[in-house]
Design an enzyme around this catalytic site. Structure first.
Site, PDB file in Angstrom:
ATOM      1  N   GLN A  11       0.852  -1.200   0.000  1.00 41.78           N
ATOM      2  CA  GLN A  11       0.000   0.000   0.000  1.00 41.78           C
ATOM      3  C   GLN A  11       0.884   1.245   0.000  1.00 41.78           C
ATOM      4  OE1 GLN A  11      -3.407  -0.681   3.104  1.00 41.78           O
ATOM      5  NE2 GLN A  11      -1.750  -2.075   3.586  1.00 41.78           N
ATOM      6  N   HIS A  18      -1.671   1.655  -4.012  1.00 45.81           N
ATOM      7  CA  HIS A  18      -2.028   3.068  -3.847  1.00 45.81           C
ATOM      8  C   HIS A  18      -1.149   3.996  -4.675  1.00 45.81           C
ATOM      9  CE1 HIS A  18      -4.126   1.929   0.187  1.00 45.81           C
ATOM     10  NE2 HIS A  18      -4.860   1.655  -0.874  1.00 45.81           N
ATOM     11  N   GLY A  70       3.118  -4.272   9.006  1.00 46.58           N
ATOM     12  CA  GLY A  70       2.954  -2.850   9.273  1.00 46.58           C
ATOM     13  C   GLY A  70       1.772  -2.163   8.630  1.00 46.58           C
ATOM     14  N   GLU A 118       1.779  -3.411  17.307  1.00 39.93           N
ATOM     15  CA  GLU A 118       0.466  -3.220  17.942  1.00 39.93           C
ATOM     16  C   GLU A 118      -0.528  -4.185  17.302  1.00 39.93           C
ATOM     17  OE1 GLU A 118       0.198  -0.993  20.286  1.00 39.93           O
ATOM     18  OE2 GLU A 118       2.148  -0.021  19.953  1.00 39.93           O
TER      19      GLU A 118
HETATM   20  P1  OAD Z   1      -1.348   3.130   9.039  1.00 41.90           P
HETATM   21  O1  OAD Z   1      -0.652   4.378   9.451  1.00 41.90           O
HETATM   22  O2  OAD Z   1      -2.819   3.106   9.073  1.00 41.90           O
HETATM   23  O3  OAD Z   1      -0.865   1.923   9.948  1.00 41.90           O
HETATM   24  C1  OAD Z   1       0.490   1.699  10.173  1.00 41.90           C
HETATM   25  C2  OAD Z   1       0.614   0.414  10.986  1.00 41.90           C
HETATM   26  O4  OAD Z   1       2.004   0.125  11.103  1.00 41.90           O
HETATM   27  C3  OAD Z   1       0.026   0.481  12.387  1.00 41.90           C
HETATM   28  O5  OAD Z   1      -0.763  -0.680  12.611  1.00 41.90           O
HETATM   29  C4  OAD Z   1       1.263   0.482  13.289  1.00 41.90           C
HETATM   30  O6  OAD Z   1       1.053  -0.204  14.528  1.00 41.90           O
HETATM   31  C5  OAD Z   1       2.254  -0.276  12.440  1.00 41.90           C
HETATM   32  N1  OAD Z   1       3.658   0.051  12.682  1.00 41.90           N
HETATM   33  C6  OAD Z   1       4.194   1.224  13.124  1.00 41.90           C
HETATM   34  N2  OAD Z   1       5.527   1.161  13.168  1.00 41.90           N
HETATM   35  C7  OAD Z   1       5.863  -0.084  12.725  1.00 41.90           C
HETATM   36  C8  OAD Z   1       7.107  -0.763  12.509  1.00 41.90           C
HETATM   37  N3  OAD Z   1       8.266  -0.156  12.757  1.00 41.90           N
HETATM   38  N4  OAD Z   1       7.070  -2.033  12.035  1.00 41.90           N
HETATM   39  C9  OAD Z   1       5.890  -2.649  11.786  1.00 41.90           C
HETATM   40  N5  OAD Z   1       4.696  -2.050  11.953  1.00 41.90           N
HETATM   41  C10 OAD Z   1       4.672  -0.790  12.413  1.00 41.90           C
HETATM   42  O7  OAD Z   1      -0.782   2.759   7.592  1.00 41.90           O
HETATM   43  P2  OAD Z   1      -1.421   1.811   6.495  1.00 41.90           P
HETATM   44  O8  OAD Z   1      -2.122   0.658   7.110  1.00 41.90           O
HETATM   45  O9  OAD Z   1      -0.374   1.529   5.497  1.00 41.90           O
HETATM   46  O10 OAD Z   1      -3.766   5.170   1.649  1.00 41.90           O
HETATM   47  O11 OAD Z   1      -2.481   2.764   5.839  1.00 41.90           O
HETATM   48  C11 OAD Z   1      -3.248   2.297   4.767  1.00 41.90           C
HETATM   49  C12 OAD Z   1      -3.541   3.423   3.836  1.00 41.90           C
HETATM   50  O12 OAD Z   1      -4.130   4.513   4.567  1.00 41.90           O
HETATM   51  C13 OAD Z   1      -2.327   4.070   3.196  1.00 41.90           C
HETATM   52  O13 OAD Z   1      -1.830   3.354   2.089  1.00 41.90           O
HETATM   53  C14 OAD Z   1      -2.879   5.393   2.771  1.00 41.90           C
HETATM   54  C15 OAD Z   1      -3.673   5.775   3.995  1.00 41.90           C
HETATM   55  O14 OAD Z   1      -4.783   6.531   3.774  1.00 41.90           O
HETATM   56  C16 OAD Z   1      -3.744   6.018   0.618  1.00 41.90           C
HETATM   57  O15 OAD Z   1      -2.960   6.940   0.545  1.00 41.90           O
HETATM   58  C17 OAD Z   1      -4.770   5.713  -0.427  1.00 41.90           C
END
Ligand code: OAD
Length: 249
Positions: A111, A129, A197, A225
């Site tokens: 993503q 994305h 992540g 988390e």
């Molecule tokens: P999020 O910001 O929603 O989630 C990030 C996740 O990564 C969370 O569950 C954190 O706990 C986890 N996390 C943080 N640090 C980490 C690490 N060092 N290692 C592993 N995990 C970690 O991001 P996405 O799920 O990618 O869409 O968000 C999905 C979409 O929402 C994005 O692609 C974007 C946004 O709107 C568009 O731009 C269309």
């Protein structure tokens, strides 16, 4: 943040990955967090912490103030040039090389709009994305050179009357069809799904792991988390991508 996962969980995850002929990696913003790119939803450091998504990541925001939107993405593109893939990206690339030596394969569905998987040496099958580097015309099929994303002034399209825009998917827009089909195929055909992540709350991408779960495919989740996808996971490794991926791969 939790302590490092127990050795038994690491061994279980590693075993599922070793046994799988085809591992599909499904990554989100947490994959790149340790490279210095803020995630979207972390309350204090997230990308939306200082901005309203509707101003910067919607077609309406673009029509209202395209220079503001161009400038924000331009700064993200410039920032991308200053950072490096982390140990997690490199571990995924190592896994691809190791699997190809034994007749298996790794597919990557991300993503993320950054190019850190590629710069670590992986081939990304689907950028669901879009990509931050490499703009496209707002009207026609023209695609610009990646370096054009760094232009301080919003470039015009050389083929029509349009302007170039970031090649990313905004809220309210369809996901690119070819990437969606590739992602669906990869997730339905894999023998283990490695989710790294992602909060699993932005659909339709967040619905993809359910396809694997419904087929009984083992799912390994790497996230410090719990996420909306944790209930689907066979093993949840509560640790960061850059720490735990080198340990299990
Ligand atoms: P999020 O910001 O929603 O989630 C990030 C996740 O990564 C969370 O569950 C954190 O706990 C986890 N996390 C943080 N640090 C980490 C690490 N060092 N290692 C592993 N995990 C970690 O991001 P996405 O799920 O990618 O869409 O968000 C999905 C979409 O929402 C994005 O692609 C974007 C946004 O709107 C568009 O731009 C269309």
């Amino acid at each position: 943040m939790s302590d490092f996962p127990a050795a038994s969980l690491l061994a279980q995850a590693a075993g599922l990955i070793v046994d799988a002929e085809h591992v599909c990696v499904f990554s989100g913003a947490g994959m790149s967090a340790e490279s210095g790119i803020p995630t979207f939803r972390d309350a204090l450091t997230g990308l939306w912490a200082n901005h309203r998504p509707e101003d910067l990541a919607t077609p309406e925001g673009w029509h209202r103030d395209p220079d503001l939107v161009w400038g924000w993405y331009r700064d993200r593109a410039a920032n991308l040039r200053t950072i490096e893939p982390n140990a997690g990206h490199r571990a995924v690339a190592d896994l691809s090389r190791a699997k190809s030596l034994t007749g298996g394969r790794v597919s990557i569905v991300t993503q993320n709009v950054d190019d850190l998987h590629e710069r670590a040496g992986s081939t990304v099958d689907a950028h669901l994305h879009g990509r931050i580097l490499g703009p496209r015309c707002e009207f026609c099929a023209y695609r610009g050179d990646p370096d054009l994303s760094l232009a301080t002034t919003r470039p015009r399209c050389p083929d029509c009357t349009g302007s170039l825009r970031p090649d990313v998917v905004w809220f309210g827009e369809m996901l690119p069809e070819r990437e969606w089909i590739t992602a669906t195929d990869a997730i339905e055909s894999c023998s283990a799904l490695l989710i790294i992540g992602t909060s699993g709350v932005v659909h339709p991408a967040a619905g993809l792991p359910m396809l694997a779960a419904e087929m009984g495919t083992p799912i390994i989740e790497v996230n410090p988390e719990p996420s909306a996808l944790t209930p689907l996971a066979t093993v949840h490794l509560e640790a960061t991508a850059a720490t735990v991926l080198p340990a299990i791969i």
